[in-house]
Write an enzyme that holds these catalytic residues in place. Structure first.
Site, mmCIF file in Angstrom:
data_model
loop_
_atom_site.group_PDB
_atom_site.id
_atom_site.type_symbol
_atom_site.label_atom_id
_atom_site.label_comp_id
_atom_site.label_asym_id
_atom_site.label_seq_id
_atom_site.Cartn_x
_atom_site.Cartn_y
_atom_site.Cartn_z
ATOM 1 N N GLY A 269 61.973 -29.134 23.843
ATOM 2 C CA GLY A 269 61.882 -27.783 24.383
ATOM 3 C C GLY A 269 62.513 -27.629 25.757
ATOM 4 C CB ILE B 137 63.826 -29.996 16.024
ATOM 5 C CG1 ILE B 137 64.400 -29.818 14.611
ATOM 6 C CG2 ILE B 137 63.159 -31.350 16.222
ATOM 7 C CD1 ILE B 137 65.500 -30.801 14.256
ATOM 8 C CE1 TYR C 137 67.291 -28.184 16.237
ATOM 9 C CE2 TYR C 137 68.311 -26.082 15.753
ATOM 10 C CZ TYR C 137 68.195 -27.443 15.522
ATOM 11 O OH TYR C 137 68.989 -28.052 14.581
ATOM 12 C CB CYS C 138 66.400 -29.241 22.470
ATOM 13 S SG CYS C 138 64.908 -28.909 23.419
ATOM 14 N NE ARG C 139 63.678 -36.108 22.575
ATOM 15 C CZ ARG C 139 62.649 -36.141 23.429
ATOM 16 N NH1 ARG C 139 61.425 -36.097 22.982
ATOM 17 N NH2 ARG C 139 62.850 -36.219 24.720
#
Length: 120
Positions: free
Chosen positions: A91, A115, A87-89
């Protein structure tokens, strides 16, 4: 008749294969949580160290997108068969990370996307 049977078979196969992913190719929160609990999947945050330090999902390991390599991945992932959820901020980085990890040979990589898709 034969074509109808083949078409229906393909349709059922496609529906069955999409059970852990939403329509946009992301794994759902529920499916991700189940994989972590039942299959010991590893949750990986691919954002920067600063973003991770500011806020991350409990239990997530940090492997920034720009540092993903055979060496760094193997330091936190036990085997090529381990289930991995990234996951990230927003996508974008998690999508890239999924591709990089698959190119390194990891077979079970799932993209949670941003996230904010984590519901706890």
């Amino acid at each position: 008749m034969k074509r109808v049977v083949i078409l229906l078979s393909c349709l059922f196969l496609c529906v069955g294969c999409s059970s852990t992913s939403s329509t946009d190719g992301l794994i759902s929160y529920t499916s991700a949580k189940e994989k972590i609990i039942n299959n010991n999947a590893i949750l990986i945050d691919v954002r920067t160290t600063e973003e991770y330090d500011e806020n991350h999902i409990s239990g997530a390991k940090l492997l920034t997108l720009d540092t993903i390599s055979e060496e760094t991945a193997s330091s936190i992932i036990d085997s090529y068969d381990t289930e991995i959820i990234v996951y990230c901020r927003s996508g974008a980085r998690s999508s890239e990370a999924k591709i990089k990890l698959e190119e390194l040979g990891y077979k079970n990589v799932y993209d949670l996307g941003p996230i904010d898709n984590w519901k706890e």
